[in-house]
Structure formats: C-alpha cells, structure tokens
Design a protein around this motif. Sequence first.
Motif, mmCIF file in Angstrom:
data_model
loop_
_atom_site.group_PDB
_atom_site.id
_atom_site.type_symbol
_atom_site.label_atom_id
_atom_site.label_comp_id
_atom_site.label_asym_id
_atom_site.label_seq_id
_atom_site.Cartn_x
_atom_site.Cartn_y
_atom_site.Cartn_z
ATOM 1 N N LEU A 1 0.881 -1.343 0.098
ATOM 2 C CA LEU A 1 0.078 -0.036 -0.042
ATOM 3 C C LEU A 1 0.994 1.240 0.086
ATOM 4 O O LEU A 1 1.246 1.771 1.023
ATOM 5 N N PRO A 2 1.368 1.818 -1.361
ATOM 6 C CA PRO A 2 2.263 2.892 -1.248
ATOM 7 C C PRO A 2 1.288 4.282 -0.823
ATOM 8 O O PRO A 2 0.266 4.311 -0.881
ATOM 9 N N MET A 3 2.185 4.962 -0.244
ATOM 10 C CA MET A 3 1.540 6.109 0.523
ATOM 11 C C MET A 3 2.041 7.504 -0.302
ATOM 12 O O MET A 3 2.919 7.676 -0.755
ATOM 13 N N ARG B 1 -4.195 7.804 5.259
ATOM 14 C CA ARG B 1 -4.238 7.371 6.739
ATOM 15 C C ARG B 1 -5.852 7.082 7.262
ATOM 16 O O ARG B 1 -5.937 6.007 8.160
ATOM 17 N N LYS B 2 -6.469 7.730 7.177
ATOM 18 C CA LYS B 2 -7.909 7.564 7.484
ATOM 19 C C LYS B 2 -8.417 6.217 6.948
ATOM 20 O O LYS B 2 -8.972 5.433 7.586
ATOM 21 N N LEU B 3 -8.302 5.953 5.529
ATOM 22 C CA LEU B 3 -8.693 4.898 4.914
ATOM 23 C C LEU B 3 -8.195 3.616 5.430
ATOM 24 O O LEU B 3 -8.519 2.504 5.291
ATOM 25 N N ASP C 1 -6.761 2.856 8.356
ATOM 26 C CA ASP C 1 -7.394 2.476 9.631
ATOM 27 C C ASP C 1 -8.759 2.292 9.343
ATOM 28 O O ASP C 1 -9.292 1.189 10.561
ATOM 29 N N ALA C 2 -9.496 2.657 8.487
ATOM 30 C CA ALA C 2 -10.962 2.190 8.346
ATOM 31 C C ALA C 2 -11.293 2.012 7.110
ATOM 32 O O ALA C 2 -12.063 2.731 6.346
ATOM 33 N N PRO C 3 -10.773 0.940 6.204
ATOM 34 C CA PRO C 3 -10.922 0.672 4.818
ATOM 35 C C PRO C 3 -12.318 0.582 4.288
ATOM 36 O O PRO C 3 -12.542 0.649 3.162
ATOM 37 N N ALA C 4 -13.228 0.099 5.201
ATOM 38 C CA ALA C 4 -14.768 0.045 4.838
ATOM 39 C C ALA C 4 -15.310 1.257 4.773
ATOM 40 O O ALA C 4 -16.554 1.219 4.356
ATOM 41 N N ASP C 5 -14.908 2.371 5.158
ATOM 42 C CA ASP C 5 -15.578 3.704 4.746
ATOM 43 C C ASP C 5 -15.854 3.870 3.459
ATOM 44 O O ASP C 5 -15.222 3.815 2.558
ATOM 45 N N GLU C 6 -17.271 4.009 3.221
ATOM 46 C CA GLU C 6 -17.668 4.078 2.088
ATOM 47 C C GLU C 6 -17.873 5.308 1.378
ATOM 48 O O GLU C 6 -18.619 5.622 0.324
ATOM 49 N N ARG C 7 -17.230 6.656 1.986
ATOM 50 C CA ARG C 7 -17.500 7.888 1.287
ATOM 51 C C ARG C 7 -16.975 7.706 -0.180
ATOM 52 O O ARG C 7 -15.848 7.225 -0.294
ATOM 53 N N THR C 8 -17.489 8.735 -0.959
ATOM 54 C CA THR C 8 -17.188 8.662 -2.330
ATOM 55 C C THR C 8 -15.787 9.575 -2.332
ATOM 56 O O THR C 8 -15.106 10.219 -1.558
ATOM 57 N N LEU C 9 -15.179 9.471 -3.620
ATOM 58 C CA LEU C 9 -14.078 10.399 -4.067
ATOM 59 C C LEU C 9 -14.396 11.639 -3.707
ATOM 60 O O LEU C 9 -13.581 12.559 -3.042
ATOM 61 N N TRP D 1 -6.480 1.895 -4.792
ATOM 62 C CA TRP D 1 -5.940 2.160 -3.765
ATOM 63 C C TRP D 1 -6.548 1.799 -2.627
ATOM 64 O O TRP D 1 -6.341 0.805 -1.626
ATOM 65 N N ARG D 2 -8.025 2.044 -2.421
ATOM 66 C CA ARG D 2 -8.986 1.834 -1.512
ATOM 67 C C ARG D 2 -9.172 0.154 -1.630
ATOM 68 O O ARG D 2 -9.440 -0.166 -0.471
ATOM 69 N N GLN D 3 -9.405 -0.119 -2.728
ATOM 70 C CA GLN D 3 -9.450 -1.811 -2.692
ATOM 71 C C GLN D 3 -8.416 -2.480 -1.999
ATOM 72 O O GLN D 3 -8.434 -3.331 -1.364
ATOM 73 N N ARG D 4 -7.128 -2.161 -2.371
ATOM 74 C CA ARG D 4 -5.921 -2.653 -1.581
ATOM 75 C C ARG D 4 -5.994 -2.530 -0.241
ATOM 76 O O ARG D 4 -5.473 -3.475 0.357
#
Length: 269
Positions: free
Chosen positions: A156-158, A169-171, A173-181, A210-213
């Motif tokens: 997961l490149p930063m 960092r938010k994603l 820590d909480a990758p299930a967050d469904e907020r849109t782009l 990136w979010r899927q990874r």
Amino acid sequence: MPQSDQMLQKMDRAQRMDDSDPPIIALAGRQDTPRESAPHHHPSGQLLGIFSGLLSVRTIAGAWVMPTTRAVWIPPSHTHCAHSHGPFAGWAVYVAARHCTQLPAQPRALAVSGLLREAVLRASQWELGALSSAQENVVAVILDEIGQSPIDQFHLPMPQDDRLVRIARKLADAPADERTLEAWAEWAHVTTRTLSRRFTLETGLTFTIWRQRARLLRALELLATGIPVTSVALELGYDNPSAFIAMFKRHLGTTPGRYLNPPLETMVL
C-alpha cells in the motif's frame, strides 16, 4: 519472539552494528502473543520475515502485510514499525551498513525462496563472534538473495501530499469507509480532480484501486487473527462472502485460506 538473554544480547548488538561486527546478525523465534514495535530506526539494514502467522510492516513509503512467502527489506536508518496478528514464528536478519551498499536503497517486499529461509535459519543459530569460512559462505548467500529476490509489488504505497496523506491514513485505519471520492475531496479541502490526479501520480494507483487494496490488506490482518471469512467480508463492506472471496482470488490468485496457509512444499519449518 521469546526474549531469552542470548536473543536480547544479539538484538541489542544487531540494532547498533558497526565496523567491528560481522556482516549480518540473524534471529529466529516463536511468540504466543501478538508483538508490536513502535516506530524506530537503526544504522543496520533489516530483513523481516515469518515462518508462520502474519506480519504487518509500515514505513513512510507504504505498508505491507506479509504471509510466510514474503519478507520486507528495510534499508539502514529508515524509520519503520511492525506488528504481528496473533501467535507467530518469525525471523530477522540485520545487515551491517557497509554491506548494504549493493542492496535495495528503498523499503520493499521480497519473495522468500527456500534457500533464503534455510540460510537465515542456519545463521540464527550462530553465536556472536568471528565467522568461519563456511559461515561466510552462508552470509554471501543471504546477501545475494536479498539483492536478487523478485520484488513483491503488492503493498500500500503512501502519497506525499499532506492532504492526500490525511485521506490515506483515514482509509488505511478504516478501509470499509464508503465515502465517495467527491466526499473525501471535500473533507480534505481539495478538488476532486486534484485528488484523483495526484493520487495516481504519487502512488501509482487510482484512488479506487488504492482503497480496494487497503481493504484487502486489512482482510489479511483480520483473517490471520482467526476471524471467519464471512465476518471479515461483512466488516469490510461486502454484501456476501462470495463477493469477497472472488475479489480476493482475483487480486491474489488464490483463496484466503490458501494464501495464509500455503502448500507445505513452499514452506520450510
């Protein structure tokens, strides 16, 4: 890893190696409880791997989740932290800075061959002191394997932009967050176009990938602690475990169970 007096002595010396030390110091051991190291760095390079379990490693360059078939290389003086997910058996090779000049200059994950794993296990049994000619041959094998092993691109490149780092960092820590782009762009006070363009430019991945990874890496962490596949799928926002397993297999080429527990012929215990 068990904290025996001998291992503590080797670890202390490994983290402050100088020209009087051997080219490498190797450690190996088992631990029944999760282990976590705070961000730190040392003058020696370090290769981290495991015999069983799962290990997460983070640096400023990105994050890796490692099964038994992978190891992470940390060059000298690069800040990093690591933690295991449940019980594990692990190993580490510390490489004196003077022997790192021909090794990768940036953190990366490497494919672990049976040869490398066996050489590390043998070196971990050595006492501190001058090396014999046979031991020097094993050292040469380990250094060659670090320098020549195929790079594992799955990490997961930063990004570097401060606004994008906050989102990443938010994603993470909480990758299930469904907020849109668009919602993330508004949250970080950046335009949607800038967010999309710079994310791809700085990480090599689109925002969606990136979010899927990030979700996939978190899935590996959860699965390693024994959480059932169905529970992991639901926690990461999938409607059913079949969709999660299909996504997992599409990206990693195998099912969750086989990824964490590779066939015996690929493992050296």
